[in-house]
Design a protein around this motif. Structure first.
Motif, PDB file in Angstrom:
ATOM      1  N   ALA A  74      -5.745   3.095  -9.521  1.00 20.50           N
ATOM      2  CA  ALA A  74      -6.851   2.139  -9.436  1.00 20.50           C
ATOM      3  C   ALA A  74      -6.604   1.133  -8.307  1.00 20.50           C
ATOM      4  O   ALA A  74      -7.507   0.793  -7.546  1.00 20.50           O
ATOM      5  N   ILE A 110      -7.630   0.171  -1.247  1.00 22.15           N
ATOM      6  CA  ILE A 110      -7.426   0.450   0.179  1.00 22.15           C
ATOM      7  C   ILE A 110      -7.845   1.862   0.560  1.00 22.15           C
ATOM      8  O   ILE A 110      -7.952   2.184   1.734  1.00 22.15           O
ATOM      9  N   ALA A 111      -8.140   2.677  -0.446  1.00 15.93           N
ATOM     10  CA  ALA A 111      -8.348   4.107  -0.166  1.00 15.93           C
ATOM     11  C   ALA A 111      -9.558   4.375   0.717  1.00 15.93           C
ATOM     12  O   ALA A 111      -9.615   5.387   1.394  1.00 15.93           O
ATOM     13  N   PHE A 112     -10.555   3.484   0.682  1.00 12.05           N
ATOM     14  CA  PHE A 112     -11.773   3.748   1.454  1.00 12.05           C
ATOM     15  C   PHE A 112     -11.798   3.014   2.789  1.00 12.05           C
ATOM     16  O   PHE A 112     -12.788   3.028   3.490  1.00 12.05           O
ATOM     17  N   LYS A 113     -10.707   2.319   3.104  1.00 13.88           N
ATOM     18  CA  LYS A 113     -10.680   1.558   4.363  1.00 13.88           C
ATOM     19  C   LYS A 113     -10.604   2.501   5.551  1.00 13.88           C
ATOM     20  O   LYS A 113      -9.860   3.473   5.524  1.00 13.88           O
ATOM     21  N   ARG A 114     -11.361   2.154   6.591  1.00 16.73           N
ATOM     22  CA  ARG A 114     -11.299   2.973   7.801  1.00 16.73           C
ATOM     23  C   ARG A 114     -10.928   2.077   8.969  1.00 16.73           C
ATOM     24  O   ARG A 114     -11.373   0.941   9.079  1.00 16.73           O
ATOM     25  N   GLY A 115     -10.122   2.625   9.859  1.00 17.42           N
ATOM     26  CA  GLY A 115      -9.742   1.858  11.039  1.00 17.42           C
ATOM     27  C   GLY A 115     -10.840   1.933  12.077  1.00 17.42           C
ATOM     28  O   GLY A 115     -11.751   2.759  11.975  1.00 17.42           O
ATOM     29  N   ARG A 160       1.316   4.041  -2.977  1.00 18.53           N
ATOM     30  CA  ARG A 160       1.026   5.453  -2.735  1.00 18.53           C
ATOM     31  C   ARG A 160       2.227   6.314  -3.133  1.00 18.53           C
ATOM     32  O   ARG A 160       2.083   7.375  -3.721  1.00 18.53           O
ATOM     33  N   LEU A 213      -7.338   2.368  -4.962  1.00 20.73           N
ATOM     34  CA  LEU A 213      -8.758   2.407  -4.607  1.00 20.73           C
ATOM     35  C   LEU A 213      -9.141   1.202  -3.743  1.00 20.73           C
ATOM     36  O   LEU A 213     -10.106   1.255  -2.991  1.00 20.73           O
ATOM     37  N   GLY A 225       0.824  -1.206   0.000  1.00 21.84           N
ATOM     38  CA  GLY A 225       0.000   0.000   0.000  1.00 21.84           C
ATOM     39  C   GLY A 225       0.855   1.252   0.000  1.00 21.84           C
ATOM     40  O   GLY A 225       0.634   2.183  -0.769  1.00 21.84           O
ATOM     41  N   ARG A 226       1.866   1.256   0.881  1.00 19.52           N
ATOM     42  CA  ARG A 226       2.721   2.439   0.977  1.00 19.52           C
ATOM     43  C   ARG A 226       3.533   2.624  -0.303  1.00 19.52           C
ATOM     44  O   ARG A 226       3.729   3.732  -0.783  1.00 19.52           O
TER      45      ARG A 226
END
Lengths: 374, 236
Positions: free
Chosen positions: B221, B226-231, B11, B224, B7-8
Motif C-alpha cells: 500500500a 510512489i508506484a505511479f510517479k513518472r519522471g 520495494r 502505491l 522507496g527502495r
C-alpha cells in the motif's frame, strides 16, 4: 499506452489501487480472528442453558391444539415438527407448520404471548451474572435479524460488556445474547466478508465480495508473474554476481553523458540501481525501482541487455536502440555505463558533494577560530 | 512523501516478503475466491434434499404424546418428527435420546437397508436407481463428524459422489455431502492453515503468516504512493 504494453507489473499496480484497502482489511481482520480468544468475541460466556425439568403432563391434547390451528377446519395445515417442553414452570407446545412457528401453553391451550414479568424472568433465567435488567423493549430490527415473531423483545443488562438478551415473546425462546464482544465479532465478519448490509446475518456470497475476491486473485497472479520473472533474471539471487563479488573483481565504470570517466564502483549482489545508490544517491528514482518512473535510465556503452517489458513500455524504440535501459531492471553490470542527461550529471555531482564535502569548496566546513588563516 | 531510500527499502521488503509468503498468499486468494463463489446453500447440499413434502400425518399417529409421557415420566423434552416411515417420537431422557414409533410407541428397530433407502427416496428429489447403501457401525466418517453411529451411508453414485447420511437408530437425516463440499472443506483447511483438525483458527502458524501478510499488504500500500510517479521526459 497501448493495451499490449500493460505488463504484469502495471496490472499489479492498478489492481493494488483497487483492492489494496480490502487486502489490508482481510489481513487485519484475519489476524484479529486468529489472535482474539473465542470467549472475548462470544456473548454466551454468561448464558445459562435452560433447566432440564421433567415434563409436566399437558392438560390440553395435541389434537385440540392442531384443531385450534386449523381454525374452522377449512384450511389445511401441514405439521412439520412438534415439541413438548417446559417454560417458566409450565408445559408448552412448540409447533412448526408449513406456514410458520407457533407456541401454545399446554395447560390452558392459549397461544403464548409473554408479558413483561415473564419476559424478565426468562431473561434472568438465561443469564448467570449479576446485572440490572431493563424493561423489555420491542425490537423490530432484531426480530428481522433472528427471524422472530413481531413480539420480539430486547432486555438490556447494563453489565460490564453491555449484554443484551433477545427473546421471542410468542415462542418463549431466548433467541440470543449479544454484547460488545459479539458485536465486535459481527463487525469483523462484516469487514472480512465485505457484507455491509448484514440484515439477515452475515453472508459471503455477494456480487461485490466475488468481484473483489476475483480482482485480488488477479493481483496475486500478476504479482507472482513479476516475482517469477525476477527470480529467473537473478534479481533475488545471482550466483554469478556472488562469485564475482567474492573475488572482488567486479567493477562498473560510470561515465558522464559525454563519455568522461566519473568513477569506478565495486559491484555487490543486487540490481544495478541498488548498486549505483547503495552508499550515495547517484541516480534519481521516484518509484523506488518499479520500472515505472523511468528516471533511473543509464546507457550501456558496450553490450546492452535485453529490454524488459517495463522498459519497452517506458522507453522509446530509439532510446532502446542506443543501449539505454532502466537501471532498476537489470543486475549489477561489469562494464561501462553512461549517464544520459545533464540533469542526471548534476544529480550525480550533488551526491558526490554531499558524500565528500571536503572535496567541494562550496561545502567545505567553516574555518574555525584556531585556523592559521586568522 | 517517501525519500528515494525509503522507496527502495519498501520495494525490497515487499519483494522478499512476497517470496517467502507468495505461495500462502495465493492459497488464501484461491481458497477465498472458491468459498465466495460457491453458494453456501449448495455447499451444504440443500439441492440433495427436499423435505417440504415430509409432514406429520395425523392419521398415522395412533399414540398420543400424553400416553408416551405417562410411560416415560422422566423425559425432559418430547419431540414429534416426521420421517418417511411415519411419525417418530424423540424423547430426551437422562443420557441419550430415545426414539419411539408414533404408530405403536415401541422403541424403533434399527433401520433396515430397505427402510433406509425408502427414507432416502423420500428425501432426494432426483432418481435413486443407481444408489447404494452401506451401514456404518465402526466409526463415523470424517466428513460427517460427531457421533451418529449406527449410520446408513446412501451413496447416490452421481458425478459428484453425493451421499446422504441417515441415522440407523432414528431414521433422521444426519447430513449430506458431495465433492464440492469436500473441496470447500479442503479450501477452508488451507485458508486457516490448520491441517490437522481443520477447525482451529487460533494456530500459531496462521498467526505468523497473517502478521507477515499484513506487512506485505502495508508495504504494498505504501508503495502505491510512489508506484505511479513518472519522471520528466528528458532528451538523452
Amino acid at each position: 499506452m497501448r493495451l499490449s504494453m500493460i505488463n504484469a507489473r502495471s496490472l499489479h499496480r492498478i489492481l493494488a489501487l483497487i483492492v489494496g484497502a480490502q487486502l489490508i482489511i482481510w489481513t487485519l481482520t484475519g489476524l484479529a480472528f486468529n489472535l482474539i480468544d473465542d470467549p472475548l468475541l462470544d456473548a454466551n460466556a454468561l448464558r445459562a442453558k435452560p433447566e432440564k425439568a421433567q415434563l409436566i403432563s399437558p392438560q390440553v391434547t395435541l389434537a385440540e391444539i392442531t384443531a385450534q390451528l386449523t381454525g374452522s377446519g377449512t384450511k389445511q395445515i401441514d405439521l412439520k415438527r412438534v415439541e413438548l417442553n417446559t417454560l417458566l414452570g409450565r408445559p408448552i407446545y412448540r409447533i412448526k407448520t408449513s406456514s410458520g412457528n407457533h407456541a401454545f401453553w399446554a395447560d390452558t391451550g392459549e397461544a403464548v404471548n409473554l408479558n413483561r414479568e415473564q419476559l424478565t424472568r426468562l431473561a434472568k433465567q438465561s443469564y448467570r451474572g449479576e446485572a440490572i435488567f431493563s424493561e423489555p423493549i420491542l425490537d423490530e430490527a432484531a426480530a428481522q435479524r433472528y427471524g422472530g415473531n413481531p413480539a420480539f423483545y430486547r432486555i438490556d443488562t447494563h453489565d460490564e460488556r453491555h449484554t443484551q438478551i433477545f427473546i421471542d415473546g410468542q415462542s418463549g425462546q431466548v433467541k440470543a445474547h449479544e454484547n460488545l464482544g459479539s458485536e465486535l465479532k459481527q463487525l469483523l465478519f462484516m469487514l472480512h466478508f465485505i457484507d455491509y448490509y448484514p440484515d439477515n446475518g452475515v453472508s459471503f456470497n455477494h456480487l461485490a465480495t466475488r468481484l473483489i475476491a476475483f480482482a485480488a486473485l488477479l493481483l496475486g497472479l500478476s504479482g507472482t508473474w513479476v516475482l517469477v520473472r525476477k527470480l529467473a533474471a537473478g534479481d533475488y539471487i545471482s550466483w554469478q554476481l556472488i562469485s564475482r563479488a567474492s573475488k572482488k573483481e567486479s567493477k562498473l565504470t560510470l561515465l558522464s553523458p559525454d563519455g568522461e570517466l566519473l568513477e569506478n564502483i565495486i559491484l555487490a549482489p543486487g540490481n544495478l540501481l541498488d548498486n549505483l545508490n547503495h552508499d550515495r544517491n547517484r541516480i534519481a528514482s521516484q518509484c523506488g525501482g518499479g520500472g515505472h518512473c523511468g528516471m533511473c535510465r543509464v546507457r550501456f556503452v558496450d553490450q546492452a541487455p535485453k529490454a524488459t517489458p517495463e522498459e519497452r513500455a517506458r522507453l522509446k524504440e530509439e532510446l532502446l536502440a542506443q543501449g539505454i535501459r532502466l537501471s532498476c531492471q537489470h543486475n549489477g553490470h561489469q562494464g561501462k555505463l553512461a549517464l544520459t542527461s545533464r540533469a542526471q550529471l548534476r544529480y550525480w555531482q550533488k551526491a558526490q558533494a554531499e558524500a565528500e564535502p571536503a572535496l567541494n569548496p562550496a561545502q567545505a566546513p567553516l574555518v574555525n577560530e584556531s585556523s592559521p588563516l586568522e | 512523501m517517501l525519500t528515494p531510500k525509503q522507496g527502495r527499502w519498501l520495494r525490497k521488503s515487499h519483494k522478499w516478503l512476497t517470496l517467502f509468503l507468495g505461495a500462502q498468499l495465493l492459497i488464501w486468494l484461491i481458497s477465498g475466491l472458491y468459498m465466495v463463489l460457491m453458494d453456501i446453500d449448495y455447499i451444504h447440499g440443500d439441492h440433495l434434499v427436499d423435505d417440504s413434502r415430509l409432514t406429520l400425518d395425523a392419521s398415522q399417529l395412533t399414540i398420543s404424546p400424553e400416553t408416551i409421557l405417562s410411560r416415560y415420566p422422566e423425559a425432559t423434552r418430547l419431540e414429534l418428527l416426521p420421517t418417511a416411515l411415519g411419525p417418530v417420537y424423540k424423547l430426551n431422557l437422562t443420557g441419550k435420546p430415545l426414539y419411539l414409533s408414533g404408530r405403536d410407541g415401541e422403541p424403533l428397530e434399527p433401520l433396515s437397508q430397505q427402510a433406509a433407502m425408502k427414507i432416502a427416496a423420500r428425501l432426494y428429489p432426483g432418481n435413486l436407481s443407481g444408489a447404494s447403501a452401506e451401514l456404518l457401525t465402526e466409526s463415523t466418517p470424517a466428513e460427517v463428524g460427531g457421533r451418529h453411529l449406527p449410520l446408513w451411508q446412501i451413496n447416490l453414485n452421481d458425478a459428484f459422489d453425493s451421499r446422504l447420511y441417515i441415522s440407523a437408530s432414528s431414521g433422521e437425516l444426519v447430513t449430506k455431502r458431495h465433492d464440492f463440499w469436500r473441496l470447500f472443506d479442503v479450501m477452508w483447511m488451507l485458508h486457516i492453515m490448520d491441517y490437522e483438525t481443520r477447525e482451529n483458527v487460533h494456530n500459531p502458524l496462521l498467526s505468523g503468516f497473517s502478521l507477515l501478510a499484513l506487512l506485505t499488504a502495508l508495504s504494498g500500500a505504501l508503495l502505491l504512493l510512489i508506484a505511479f510517479k513518472r519522471g520528466k521526459e528528458e532528451p538523452a
